[in-house]
Scaffold this motif. Structure first.
Motif, PDB file in Angstrom:
ATOM      1  N   GLY A  25       0.837  -1.300   0.130  1.00  0.00           N
ATOM      2  CA  GLY A  25       0.086   0.058   0.005  1.00  0.00           C
ATOM      3  C   GLY A  25       0.697   1.041   0.069  1.00  0.00           C
ATOM      4  N   VAL A  26       2.053   1.175  -0.312  1.00  0.00           N
ATOM      5  CA  VAL A  26       2.978   2.159  -0.496  1.00  0.00           C
ATOM      6  C   VAL A  26       2.727   2.880  -1.663  1.00  0.00           C
ATOM      7  N   THR A  27       2.634   4.190  -1.704  1.00  0.00           N
ATOM      8  CA  THR A  27       2.328   4.974  -2.975  1.00  0.00           C
ATOM      9  C   THR A  27       3.390   5.118  -3.788  1.00  0.00           C
ATOM     10  N   VAL A  28       3.229   4.672  -5.184  1.00  0.00           N
ATOM     11  CA  VAL A  28       4.423   4.582  -6.305  1.00  0.00           C
ATOM     12  C   VAL A  28       4.169   5.836  -7.052  1.00  0.00           C
ATOM     13  N   VAL A  29       5.019   6.606  -7.310  1.00  0.00           N
ATOM     14  CA  VAL A  29       5.209   7.682  -8.144  1.00  0.00           C
ATOM     15  C   VAL A  29       6.450   7.574  -9.247  1.00  0.00           C
ATOM     16  N   HIS A  30       5.917   7.462 -10.489  1.00  0.00           N
ATOM     17  CA  HIS A  30       6.663   7.673 -11.616  1.00  0.00           C
ATOM     18  C   HIS A  30       7.056   8.869 -12.100  1.00  0.00           C
ATOM     19  N   CYS A  31       8.528   9.342 -12.065  1.00  0.00           N
ATOM     20  CA  CYS A  31       8.843  10.767 -12.622  1.00  0.00           C
ATOM     21  C   CYS A  31       9.450  10.474 -14.016  1.00  0.00           C
ATOM     22  N   LEU A  68       6.994   5.101 -19.526  1.00  0.00           N
ATOM     23  CA  LEU A  68       7.269   4.265 -18.482  1.00  0.00           C
ATOM     24  C   LEU A  68       7.550   3.278 -18.960  1.00  0.00           C
ATOM     25  N   LEU A  69       8.566   2.260 -18.642  1.00  0.00           N
ATOM     26  CA  LEU A  69       9.014   0.992 -19.331  1.00  0.00           C
ATOM     27  C   LEU A  69       7.593   0.080 -19.079  1.00  0.00           C
ATOM     28  N   PRO A  70       7.078  -0.727 -19.807  1.00  0.00           N
ATOM     29  CA  PRO A  70       5.901  -1.240 -19.736  1.00  0.00           C
ATOM     30  C   PRO A  70       5.868  -2.328 -18.725  1.00  0.00           C
ATOM     31  N   GLU A  71       7.132  -2.761 -18.233  1.00  0.00           N
ATOM     32  CA  GLU A  71       7.113  -4.038 -17.230  1.00  0.00           C
ATOM     33  C   GLU A  71       7.034  -3.185 -15.738  1.00  0.00           C
ATOM     34  N   PHE A  72       7.066  -1.676 -15.778  1.00  0.00           N
ATOM     35  CA  PHE A  72       6.834  -0.943 -14.647  1.00  0.00           C
ATOM     36  C   PHE A  72       5.316  -0.475 -14.366  1.00  0.00           C
ATOM     37  N   GLY A  73       4.489  -0.771 -15.194  1.00  0.00           N
ATOM     38  CA  GLY A  73       3.119  -0.373 -15.242  1.00  0.00           C
ATOM     39  C   GLY A  73       2.716   0.751 -16.267  1.00  0.00           C
ATOM     40  N   PRO A  74       2.085   1.692 -15.615  1.00  0.00           N
ATOM     41  CA  PRO A  74       1.732   2.158 -14.444  1.00  0.00           C
ATOM     42  C   PRO A  74       0.265   1.415 -14.258  1.00  0.00           C
ATOM     43  N   LEU A  81       4.335  11.428 -13.171  1.00  0.00           N
ATOM     44  CA  LEU A  81       4.720  13.098 -13.495  1.00  0.00           C
ATOM     45  C   LEU A  81       5.667  13.006 -14.484  1.00  0.00           C
ATOM     46  N   ALA A  82       5.599  14.153 -15.353  1.00  0.00           N
ATOM     47  CA  ALA A  82       6.667  14.158 -16.520  1.00  0.00           C
ATOM     48  C   ALA A  82       7.292  15.462 -16.412  1.00  0.00           C
ATOM     49  N   ARG A  83       8.513  15.692 -16.847  1.00  0.00           N
ATOM     50  CA  ARG A  83       9.109  17.003 -16.810  1.00  0.00           C
ATOM     51  C   ARG A  83       9.766  17.169 -18.309  1.00  0.00           C
ATOM     52  N   ILE A  84       9.791  18.283 -18.696  1.00  0.00           N
ATOM     53  CA  ILE A  84      10.549  18.631 -19.885  1.00  0.00           C
ATOM     54  C   ILE A  84      11.869  19.480 -19.770  1.00  0.00           C
ATOM     55  N   HIS A  85      12.111  19.655 -18.340  1.00  0.00           N
ATOM     56  CA  HIS A  85      13.320  20.489 -18.129  1.00  0.00           C
ATOM     57  C   HIS A  85      13.894  20.177 -16.784  1.00  0.00           C
ATOM     58  N   GLY A  86      15.326  20.259 -16.717  1.00  0.00           N
ATOM     59  CA  GLY A  86      15.646  20.243 -15.197  1.00  0.00           C
ATOM     60  C   GLY A  86      16.428  18.901 -15.236  1.00  0.00           C
ATOM     61  N   LEU A  87      17.157  18.842 -14.201  1.00  0.00           N
ATOM     62  CA  LEU A  87      18.153  17.592 -13.894  1.00  0.00           C
ATOM     63  C   LEU A  87      17.750  16.525 -13.193  1.00  0.00           C
ATOM     64  N   GLY A  88      16.381  16.781 -12.402  1.00  0.00           N
ATOM     65  CA  GLY A  88      15.991  15.851 -11.789  1.00  0.00           C
ATOM     66  C   GLY A  88      14.458  16.100 -11.349  1.00  0.00           C
ATOM     67  N   PRO A  89      13.674  15.062 -10.623  1.00  0.00           N
ATOM     68  CA  PRO A  89      12.353  14.889 -10.804  1.00  0.00           C
ATOM     69  C   PRO A  89      11.822  15.997  -9.968  1.00  0.00           C
ATOM     70  N   GLY A 111      16.395   4.560 -10.056  1.00  0.00           N
ATOM     71  CA  GLY A 111      16.383   4.787 -11.402  1.00  0.00           C
ATOM     72  C   GLY A 111      18.118   5.320 -11.899  1.00  0.00           C
ATOM     73  N   VAL A 112      17.762   6.097 -13.141  1.00  0.00           N
ATOM     74  CA  VAL A 112      19.015   6.507 -13.544  1.00  0.00           C
ATOM     75  C   VAL A 112      19.141   8.021 -13.630  1.00  0.00           C
ATOM     76  N   SER A 113      20.248   8.579 -13.646  1.00  0.00           N
ATOM     77  CA  SER A 113      21.407   8.118 -13.477  1.00  0.00           C
ATOM     78  C   SER A 113      22.164   8.763 -12.338  1.00  0.00           C
ATOM     79  N   VAL A 114      22.955   7.978 -11.632  1.00  0.00           N
ATOM     80  CA  VAL A 114      23.754   8.385 -10.453  1.00  0.00           C
ATOM     81  C   VAL A 114      24.468   9.490 -10.944  1.00  0.00           C
ATOM     82  N   ASN A 115      24.979   9.504 -12.206  1.00  0.00           N
ATOM     83  CA  ASN A 115      25.973  10.853 -12.490  1.00  0.00           C
ATOM     84  C   ASN A 115      25.209  12.164 -12.199  1.00  0.00           C
TER      85      ASN A 115
END
Length: 176
Positions: A25-31, A68-74, A81-89, A111-115
């Motif tokens: 029952g933990v909320t899943v948020v995909h960015c 989203l990768l199909p195996e992840f859902g949603p 949530l989606a973004r068109i700019h920025g370096l992080g969610p 997720g990616v990337s740690v860099n």
């Protein structure tokens, strides 16, 4: 190279975390990172963005690269949530407001990337007073040795570094 690194361990572990979160029952948020076909609104102020334009991956909304990768859902209970700019969610989406409205104070970030993106995600979240849990086997960067060094020498100072197995076990305890 980053995609190959992610396929090796991250994708299967993220799948396990998603299953465990949903069962508990933990909320899943995909960015998602996306880009308009014309590129309007996207960052152009760093070499990284110029390199990204040269790859020619369609990251428009609804495209394979912008979805989203199909195996992840949603799943219906997930938030996307989606973004068109920025370096992080945190910086490019409504993530902070959504989490606060749900009274969520701890983020399990994957997720990616740690860099770049994961470092930004961690720092933005910590600066906004969230606790951050980082399953080190559910994030990747390239080269792997660099990502491991960043986790050990920087992110470990800001997050709870753990494993997928430990998070899955903690969530299983919520339902037992």
């Amino acid at each position: 190279m980053l995609a190959e690194e992610a396929r090796r361990e991250v994708i299967p572990n993220v799948g396990r975390l998603l299953d465990a979160a949903r069962k508990a029952g933990v909320t899943v948020v995909h960015c998602l990172a996306q880009q308009r076909h014309d590129g309007k609104g996207a960052n152009t102020n760093a070499r990284l963005f110029a390199a990204g334009r040269s790859i020619r991956v369609d990251m428009s909304p609804g495209s394979v690269g912008g979805s989203l990768l199909p195996e992840f859902g949603p799943e219906p209970s997930d938030i996307v949530l989606a973004r068109i700019h920025g370096l992080g969610p945190m910086a490019g989406t409504e993530l902070d407001s959504v989490l606060r409205n749900l009274d969520i104070r701890t983020i399990v970030g994957v997720g990616v990337s740690v860099n770049v993106a994961i470092q930004n995600f961690v720092m933005d979240a910590v600066n906004r007073s969230y606790q951050f849990v980082l399953p080190r086997d559910a994030v990747s960067g390239y080269p792997r040795e660099y990502a491991e060094a960043v986790i050990d020498n920087t992110l470990a100072l800001l997050t709870t570094v753990t494993t997928t197995d430990a998070v899955v076990a903690a969530w299983a305890d919520l339902i037992s």
